[in-house]
Scaffold this motif. Structure first.
Motif, short mmCIF file in Angstrom:
data_model
loop_
_atom_site.label_atom_id
_atom_site.label_comp_id
_atom_site.label_asym_id
_atom_site.label_seq_id
_atom_site.Cartn_x
_atom_site.Cartn_y
_atom_site.Cartn_z
N ALA A 193 76.77 10.12 46.71
CA ALA A 193 77.02 11.08 47.81
C ALA A 193 77.83 10.40 48.92
CB ALA A 193 75.69 11.61 48.35
N MET A 194 77.49 9.15 49.21
CA MET A 194 78.24 8.40 50.25
C MET A 194 79.68 8.15 49.80
SD MET A 194 76.52 7.79 52.98
CE MET A 194 76.95 6.31 53.88
N TYR A 195 79.84 7.87 48.50
CA TYR A 195 81.18 7.59 47.97
C TYR A 195 82.06 8.82 48.14
CZ TYR A 195 84.73 5.55 44.93
OH TYR A 195 85.90 5.03 44.45
N ALA A 196 81.48 10.01 47.84
CA ALA A 196 82.25 11.26 47.97
C ALA A 196 82.69 11.44 49.43
CB ALA A 196 81.40 12.44 47.50
N LEU A 197 81.79 11.18 50.36
CA LEU A 197 82.14 11.35 51.78
C LEU A 197 83.16 10.30 52.22
CD1 LEU A 197 78.59 12.06 53.30
CD2 LEU A 197 80.47 13.70 53.08
N ALA A 198 82.94 9.06 51.79
CA ALA A 198 83.84 7.97 52.22
C ALA A 198 85.25 8.15 51.66
CB ALA A 198 83.25 6.62 51.78
N HIS A 199 85.36 8.93 50.58
CA HIS A 199 86.68 9.19 50.00
C HIS A 199 87.11 10.63 50.23
CE1 HIS A 199 85.46 5.46 48.09
NE2 HIS A 199 86.75 5.21 47.95
N GLY A 200 86.49 11.28 51.20
CA GLY A 200 86.84 12.66 51.52
C GLY A 200 87.81 12.72 52.69
N THR A 201 87.67 13.75 53.53
CA THR A 201 88.57 13.90 54.69
C THR A 201 88.24 12.82 55.72
OG1 THR A 201 87.01 15.29 55.86
CG2 THR A 201 88.52 16.43 54.36
N PRO A 202 89.13 12.59 56.70
CA PRO A 202 88.81 11.60 57.74
C PRO A 202 87.50 11.91 58.47
CG PRO A 202 91.14 12.19 57.83
CD PRO A 202 90.51 13.10 56.82
N VAL A 203 87.21 13.20 58.65
CA VAL A 203 85.97 13.56 59.35
C VAL A 203 84.75 13.20 58.48
CG1 VAL A 203 84.61 15.50 60.27
CG2 VAL A 203 87.07 15.41 60.68
N GLN A 204 84.87 13.45 57.17
CA GLN A 204 83.75 13.10 56.27
C GLN A 204 83.55 11.59 56.24
OE1 GLN A 204 85.27 15.26 52.85
NE2 GLN A 204 83.53 16.66 52.91
N LYS A 205 84.67 10.86 56.22
CA LYS A 205 84.57 9.39 56.18
C LYS A 205 83.88 8.90 57.46
CE LYS A 205 87.05 5.17 55.26
NZ LYS A 205 88.26 4.47 54.96
N GLN A 206 84.23 9.51 58.57
CA GLN A 206 83.62 9.12 59.85
C GLN A 206 82.11 9.41 59.84
OE1 GLN A 206 84.69 7.15 62.16
NE2 GLN A 206 82.67 7.41 63.14
N MET A 207 81.77 10.53 59.20
CA MET A 207 80.34 10.90 59.11
C MET A 207 79.58 9.83 58.29
SD MET A 207 79.48 14.84 58.37
CE MET A 207 78.80 14.86 56.75
N ALA A 208 80.22 9.37 57.20
CA ALA A 208 79.59 8.34 56.35
C ALA A 208 79.43 7.04 57.15
CB ALA A 208 80.44 8.11 55.10
N GLN A 209 80.47 6.69 57.92
CA GLN A 209 80.42 5.46 58.72
C GLN A 209 79.30 5.53 59.76
OE1 GLN A 209 82.69 2.59 58.48
NE2 GLN A 209 80.91 1.80 59.57
N ASP A 210 79.21 6.68 60.41
CA ASP A 210 78.20 6.87 61.45
C ASP A 210 76.79 6.74 60.85
OD1 ASP A 210 77.08 7.88 63.99
OD2 ASP A 210 76.64 9.67 62.81
N ALA A 211 76.60 7.34 59.66
CA ALA A 211 75.28 7.26 59.01
C ALA A 211 74.97 5.81 58.64
CB ALA A 211 75.24 8.15 57.76
N LEU A 212 75.96 5.11 58.10
CA LEU A 212 75.75 3.70 57.73
C LEU A 212 75.37 2.89 58.98
CD1 LEU A 212 75.96 1.07 56.07
CD2 LEU A 212 78.45 1.19 56.31
N ASP A 213 76.10 3.11 60.07
CA ASP A 213 75.84 2.34 61.29
C ASP A 213 74.42 2.58 61.82
OD1 ASP A 213 78.40 1.42 61.11
OD2 ASP A 213 79.24 2.75 62.66
N ARG A 214 73.94 3.81 61.69
CA ARG A 214 72.61 4.11 62.22
C ARG A 214 71.48 3.71 61.26
NH1 ARG A 214 71.86 9.05 62.22
NH2 ARG A 214 73.89 9.81 61.59
#
Ligand code: BYC
Length: 324
Positions: free
Chosen positions: A177-198
């Motif tokens: 699920a994270m891979y799909a987001l990280a390779h999705g739109t820039p907004v999705q990638k940002q969402m994945a980064q934010d989740a990882l950071d938290r």
């Protein structure tokens, strides 16, 4: 004060020697076996804490079942949450073999006497948090639980075998699920980064305090309840997860993460132990909400327990009638 006579003392010393020999020989301690009271209490503490974690852990993920982004993701999340319920149930049942009842364990959870993994006191703010939980929280849990398959208490070790298989699937679906987001739109990638950071830091806290600060570690390691120390497990998790972050193409959640050639491990920054203490002692962002929800759900389920008790009573009466 209870006075123990010499014969009893000798018998107890013999039992203790037998128990210690079993531990030394890597034999499992089974429910009917003699065990020191402190061993029994310590295993109950850790197993019930583990069971409560599985049960409370359903809440942050359950929050997203109705809002999963596709039918496929929803079906996966539903079965994952059901798996967690199953894990909680095996663990409560296994803990009951040590002479404590499920209702006593639930009472200890609801009164705050028993703990559960602190990670579940953080909110799941976006869909990416669900991916991050599968990948990082289940990932951290597996690292610990693989070692617990060799724990000295038989029913706990056996429960871990199946739980690890299921957690391994959970970890993979979270990563996917994270891979799909990280390779999705820039907004999705940002969402994945934010989740990882938290989620990163609370995931590291799941392994407990540093070994030097861990109240139970030395006795638990001596009795082989725990097989690997808190810090060694945490390091293993960091070492296996950093390359996975690289594959996702996300930034490191900790700027101090760096390969240390000499140690053969990744170095990383210090955990905020003040935050850890606050969360395990009841002041995390969702502690109140989690227990309030558990109490309400437990109360709502009272009719089921009542029905089970009534059915059991009827069975006993029937058996007595046949025997008479
Ligand atoms: N959170 O002496 P220490 C899952 C407490 S769920 C809260 O090192 P120990 C999943 C500790 O209890 C599975 N409290 O303790 C579900 C002790 O306090 P008490 C999660 C923590 O026991 C849904 C005190 O701090 N896995 O996978 O030797 C969705 C001193 O610590 C924590 C488990 O539950 C913490 N993180 O070692 C997704 C593993 N850390 O009891 C996923 C089972 C420490 O004296 N538990 N404390 O009041 C263990 O393996 C061990 O208990 C620990 C701690 C490694 C956590």
């Amino acid at each position: 004060m209870q006075v123990i006579n010499k014969d009893d003392q000798a018998a107890m010393a013999q039992e203790l020697a037998k128990f210690e020999q079993k531990i030394a020989d890597e034999q499992k301690i089974e429910p009917g076996d003699w065990m020191p009271e402190a061993y029994r209490k310590n295993v109950i503490r850790q197993m019930s804490q583990h069971a409560h974690s599985e049960i409370i852990g359903m809440q942050p993920e359950g929050n997203w079942i109705t809002r999963a982004p596709s039918l496929r993701r929803k079906a996966i999340l539903l079965s994952k949450v059901q798996d967690e319920a199953g894990h909680g149930l095996y663990l409560y049942s296994s803990t009951e073999t040590l002479g404590i009842s499920r209702s006593q364990m639930i009472e200890a959870l609801q009164s705050g006497e028993a703990k559960y993994a602190q990670i579940f006191n953080y909110p799941t703010l976006t869909w990416a948090d669900v991916g991050a939980i599968g990948w990082l929280v289940d990932g951290a849990a597996i690292v610990n639980q693989i070692s617990l398959q060799r724990t000295s208490y038989g029913p706990y070790a056996r429960a871990m075998v199946r739980i690890c298989k299921e957690e391994s699937f959970h970890q993979r679906q979270g990563y996917e699920a994270m891979y799909a987001l990280a390779h999705g739109t820039p907004v999705q990638k940002q969402m994945a980064q934010d989740a990882l950071d938290r989620v990163w830091w609370p995931s590291l806290m799941m392994f407990g305090p540093h070994d030097s600060e861990s109240a139970h570690s030395s006795q638990s390691m001596a009795w082989k309840i725990k097989r690997v120390s808190n810090d060694d497990l945490r390091q293993k998790f960091i070492d296996q997860t950093v390359p996975q972050i690289e594959v996702l193409g996300l930034e490191m959640p900790d700027p101090e993460i760096k390969w240390n050639e000499e140690r053969g491990h990744y170095d990383s920054g210090e955990i905020n132990w003040q935050e850890f203490k606050e969360v395990i002692n009841g002041s995390g962002p969702c502690n109140f909400q989690r227990i309030k929800h558990h109490k309400a759900a437990h109360q709502e389920g009272e009719w089921v327990r009542e029905a089970v008790r009534a059915y059991k009573q009827k069975q006993i009466e029937k058996q007595n009638e046949t025997a008479a």
